[in-house]
Enzyme design. Structure first.
Site, PDB file in Angstrom:
ATOM      1  N   ASP A 192     -13.431 -16.199 -27.644  1.00 19.03           N
ATOM      2  CA  ASP A 192     -13.324 -15.638 -26.293  1.00 19.03           C
ATOM      3  C   ASP A 192     -14.026 -14.289 -26.170  1.00 19.03           C
ATOM      4  OD1 ASP A 192     -12.015 -17.661 -24.967  1.00 19.03           O
ATOM      5  OD2 ASP A 192     -10.026 -16.955 -25.522  1.00 19.03           O
ATOM      6  N   ASN A 245       6.405   4.548   8.296  1.00 23.59           N
ATOM      7  CA  ASN A 245       6.229   5.851   8.953  1.00 23.59           C
ATOM      8  C   ASN A 245       4.762   6.258   9.061  1.00 23.59           C
ATOM      9  OD1 ASN A 245       5.505   7.074   6.405  1.00 23.59           O
ATOM     10  ND2 ASN A 245       7.694   7.251   5.924  1.00 23.59           N
ATOM     11  N   HIS A 269      10.351  15.711  -1.673  1.00 16.07           N
ATOM     12  CA  HIS A 269       9.836  14.867  -0.594  1.00 16.07           C
ATOM     13  C   HIS A 269      10.886  14.783   0.507  1.00 16.07           C
ATOM     14  CE1 HIS A 269       7.580  13.718  -4.187  1.00 16.07           C
ATOM     15  NE2 HIS A 269       6.628  13.271  -3.399  1.00 16.07           N
ATOM     16  N   GLY A 294       3.461   3.149   0.359  1.00 16.91           N
ATOM     17  CA  GLY A 294       2.958   3.260  -1.006  1.00 16.91           C
ATOM     18  C   GLY A 294       3.372   2.092  -1.871  1.00 16.91           C
ATOM     19  N   GLU A 333       0.751 -10.489 -14.777  1.00 10.28           N
ATOM     20  CA  GLU A 333       1.426  -9.852 -15.912  1.00 10.28           C
ATOM     21  C   GLU A 333       2.318  -8.694 -15.482  1.00 10.28           C
ATOM     22  OE1 GLU A 333      -2.350 -11.764 -17.369  1.00 10.28           O
ATOM     23  OE2 GLU A 333      -1.869 -10.341 -15.760  1.00 10.28           O
ATOM     24  N   HIS A 382      10.529   8.599  -4.768  1.00 13.56           N
ATOM     25  CA  HIS A 382      10.329   9.996  -4.398  1.00 13.56           C
ATOM     26  C   HIS A 382      11.290  10.409  -3.285  1.00 13.56           C
ATOM     27  CE1 HIS A 382       7.730   7.566  -1.768  1.00 13.56           C
ATOM     28  NE2 HIS A 382       8.032   8.449  -0.840  1.00 13.56           N
ATOM     29  N   PRO A 406       7.400   5.117 -10.404  1.00 13.85           N
ATOM     30  CA  PRO A 406       6.107   4.564  -9.991  1.00 13.85           C
ATOM     31  C   PRO A 406       6.278   3.586  -8.834  1.00 13.85           C
ATOM     32  CG  PRO A 406       6.397   4.461 -12.378  1.00 13.85           C
ATOM     33  CD  PRO A 406       7.719   4.837 -11.811  1.00 13.85           C
ATOM     34  N   HIS A 456       5.724  15.050   3.639  1.00 15.19           N
ATOM     35  CA  HIS A 456       5.906  13.976   2.661  1.00 15.19           C
ATOM     36  C   HIS A 456       6.222  14.520   1.278  1.00 15.19           C
ATOM     37  CE1 HIS A 456       5.388  10.200   0.557  1.00 15.19           C
ATOM     38  NE2 HIS A 456       4.514  10.770  -0.252  1.00 15.19           N
ATOM     39  N   PHE A 491      -3.725  -8.622 -22.667  1.00  9.97           N
ATOM     40  CA  PHE A 491      -3.347  -8.478 -21.267  1.00  9.97           C
ATOM     41  C   PHE A 491      -2.005  -7.774 -21.086  1.00  9.97           C
ATOM     42  CE2 PHE A 491      -6.142 -12.348 -21.258  1.00  9.97           C
ATOM     43  CZ  PHE A 491      -7.279 -11.609 -20.953  1.00  9.97           C
ATOM     44  N   HIS A 524      -2.163 -13.952 -29.741  1.00 11.30           N
ATOM     45  CA  HIS A 524      -3.606 -13.720 -29.848  1.00 11.30           C
ATOM     46  C   HIS A 524      -3.837 -12.230 -30.115  1.00 11.30           C
ATOM     47  CE1 HIS A 524      -3.211 -17.599 -27.975  1.00 11.30           C
ATOM     48  NE2 HIS A 524      -4.518 -17.835 -28.009  1.00 11.30           N
TER      49      HIS A 524
END
Length: 700
Positions: free
Chosen positions: A497, A194, A32, A165, A439, A72, A121, A277, A465, A489
């Site tokens: 639930d 950019n 990149h 991003g 979370e 990146h 990420p 990019h 979750f 749980h």
């Protein structure tokens, strides 16, 4: 910085950074290049003039932290580390994105000196930076709460560069909202606007006014543009520095500075083009860039020695800053001997002397023959540990009462004006964290706390979750840092639930993550010993405590054996006389069913060994002799009992074993009904045991 001046040598260093970035990607054949080229003056100004750091000592406790959220664009940081004298060499830049390199495609924690966290990420770098800022403030409160702002040796700043991003990923919004509430004045984010992403102009997917969004979060915001009103482009670093200097005067809010840039400027045909990019520029474009910079288009990896020497002067400034910090630190030590002793302990990662005693006292309150949910046992143990470990702090994603992650008597980690009727004591240095229903941000922030401080956080939610938290969990495992997850749980036994809240595949999914340790204790004693083992382990990885909502029997056998057995991952809970006919392996709330089945089988003349398996991961760490002693290869009849997918157990079941598992989504009903209807019962364990024994006989 009123004395900030931008010299010809600074410009030459930035031009060299642009050319080196283009050459590194071109040689690698992928990467990149666009952002590292246009970010070069911004990153250079931060490293050279604003950030306090010592390249001679990348781990210096008094350093500012820099996080490149858009990982990146890794060459942005690698080049500055090379310029600053962190030990990276020109050869490292030439080996960008190759096997065995110290300059991988995305920055990796623990691999490259000067890299504070793994940022691959998008969004997680920015979100974890909020955690870095949390950790700095809490540690300061632990060690030097009375010092005037900016004058403690535990005061440092957190610098972030992010892009579109990062802001599109929801985790950055979750964490930024919390950062605004917390008034984290030690955090500065530079937004490289950019307007380009892989699919083109970002207006196709990012239409809001980002500055207004951050203003609404409670951040200080400002904007500067290298794009001039007439459409021309000027890298006005002095103007940018003035904006940063103004922002630095703000200490009661996090800062968000938008800088309008043109990707890959001044590369002919590639400036502000999406192709810059995520792909190499190509020989023609690289040659054009070098020509625009006044470089020889035919020379690669050119080093302007005079400009490099000028950039390396930052290391001398770092030594001076380090020396000044050392003097303040020693003065603090002399004035605060008790705090200094605490610092020495937590900085070295040692446990308090009375750690074991605290867990023993928690165990003393558990009664065999009674019933107690492991989530409640967990809360009791965490609170016992918290009394002797002031560096332990944490909370939940709006489920503290259900997860039992509240610390008794603790103030909320919040500015004083954030107190509520339910949480009347708010303190910027409090140890009770409140993440709201966030979370993913919770996982990223606690990662940042671990990376940016000497403190030990924990976090909690319902096990279902953990799906929302999983990307941060995976990154913790990749970085191999000891984040602690309290996930309650844990099965269909949570009941009414319904299936949306009932985890089925989650144990298998979490066990599948390398360097992730999953622990599912059978009862209160195993829960206590699981925490003891987690904190005492030398090779602690991110670890999940998987806990029940429902009450489970507190077993006399675990009271006698858990202290030695839990840390080994699996142990013989109930044995038989002579060679077992069948091995019953179970985890968590299903251990009781295996124990009940063994009694039934004994009445039918079948010898069953019950093996409690709180952690398959810890069991795998044991030597072959121990594994054979627990699971003798000669015993082919085996049963696994766990209220989830059987997938992780087939390795241990062998050719003739039978799983008692759940291979479908959960049900609407009470917990007891769900477990019965889905076959998690002693009767079903007995059936599986007899079927496995018969399968062995039939085969032989």
């Amino acid at each position: 910085m009123t004395d900030f001046t931008w010299t010809d040598l600074d410009k030459r260093a930035v031009d060299m950074a642009k050319a080196l970035s283009a050459d590194a990607v071109e040689k690698a054949g992928s990467g990149h290049p666009g952002s590292p080229i246009s970010l070069a003056p911004i990153a250079y100004a931060i490293y050279q003039r604003f950030m306090i750091h010592d390249p001679n000592d990348p781990e210096w406790a008094g350093r500012d932290r820099f996080i490149l959220s858009g990982g990146h664009a890794s060459l942005t940081q690698y080049v500055q580390l090379f310029f600053s004298g962190y030990g990276l060499t020109l050869d490292d830049l030439k080996k960008f994105r190759t096997a065995g390199t110290r300059t991988p495609g995305h920055p990796e924690y623990g691999l490259t000196p000067g890299i504070e966290m793994t940022t691959g990420p998008l969004g997680q770098g920015l979100a974890s930076a909020v955690g870095f800022a949390y950790g700095q403030r809490f540690e300061r409160g632990l060690l030097d709460p009375e010092a005037p702002s900016g004058q403690s040796p535990f005061d440092h700043k957190v610098w972030v560069i992010c892009g579109e991003g990062d802001l599109e990923e929801g985790v950055s919004s979750e964490a930024s909202s919390l950062a605004g509430d917390q008034k984290l004045g030690n955090l500065t984010v530079i937004f490289d606007a950019n307007h380009i992403q892989i699919e083109g102009d970002t207006k196709i997917s990012l239409g809001e006014d980002v500055l207004k969004r951050y203003e609404a979060y409670g951040w200080y915001t400002d904007e500067f543009s290298f794009v001039q009103p007439d459409g021309s482009y000027k890298e006005d670093v002095e103007g940018f520095a003035a904006v940063l200097e103004k922002a630095e005067q703000v200490t009661d809010r996090p800062k968000f500075i938008k800088v309008d840039t043109l990707m890959a400027w001044p590369t002919p045909s590639k400036t502000n083009d999406p192709s810059a990019h995520g792909s190499a520029l190509g020989a023609e474009a690289v040659a054009g860039l070098k020509h625009a910079l006044g470089y020889d288009p035919d020379e690669s990896f050119h080093i302007d020695e005079e400009a490099l020497a000028h950039a390396r002067e930052v290391a001398q400034r770092g030594l001076a800053a380090h020396k000044e910090w050392d003097e303040r630190f020693e003065a603090w030590r002399k004035a605060n001997p008790d705090k200094a002793s605490l610092y020495d302990r937590i900085h070295s990662g040692k446990l308090p002397e009375d750690f074991d005693q605290a867990i023993d006292q928690a165990e003393a309150a558990f009664e065999t023959g009674s019933k107690l949910a492991t989530r409640k046992a967990s809360g009791a143990v965490l609170n016992a540990i918290a009394k002797v470990m002031p560096e332990l702090w944490g909370g939940s994603a709006d489920l503290g009462g259900s997860n039992n992650t509240n610390i008794d008597g603790a103030a909320s980690f919040d500015p004083a004006d954030m107190s509520t009727k339910q949480w009347p004591e708010a303190n910027p240095y409090g140890r009770q964290l409140h993440f709201g229903v966030r979370e993913f941000a919770m996982g990223a922030i606690t990662n940042g706390i671990l990376l940016g401080s000497d403190t030990r956080p924990f976090n909690g939610t319902f096990f279902q979750f953990s799906d929302y938290e999983r990307p941060a969990v995976r990154l913790a495992a990749l970085m191999d840092i000891p984040n602690l997850y309290v996930w309650t749980h844990d099965s269909v036994a949570l009941g009414e639930d319904g299936p949306t809240h009932q985890p089925i595949e989650h144990l298998a999914a979490m066990r599948a993550i390398p360097q992730m340790e999953v622990v599912r204790p059978a009862d209160a004693f195993e829960t206590a010993e699981a925490y003891r083992a987690f904190f005492e382990k030398d090779n602690t990885h991110p670890t999940a405590m998987i806990l029940t909502r429902q009450s489970v029997p507190t077993l006399a056998e675990t009271q006698a054996k858990a202290a030695q057995g839990v840390r080994k991952g699996a142990y013989v809970l109930i044995d038989c006389d002579g060679q077992p006919d069948v091995l019953l392996m179970a985890s968590g709330s299903e251990v009781q069913h295996a124990a009940a089945a063994a009694k039934t089988l004994a009445g039918e003349g079948v010898r069953a060994r019950v093996i409690s398996v709180p952690s398959l991961d810890w069991f795998e760490e044991q030597d072959e002799e121990y594994k054979e002693a627990i699971l003798p290869a000669s015993v082919k009849a085996r049963v696994s009992v766990e209220a989830g997918l059987a997938m992780p157990w087939y390795k241990y079941l062998g050719s003739y074993g039978k799983p008692v598992s759940i291979e479908q989504f959960g049900l609407q009903g009470s917990g007891d009904e769900n477990m019965r209807d889905l076959g998690i019962t002693p009767e079903h364990v007995v059936e599986a045991a007899l079927a496995s024994i018969e399968a062995v006989k039939s085969a032989h």
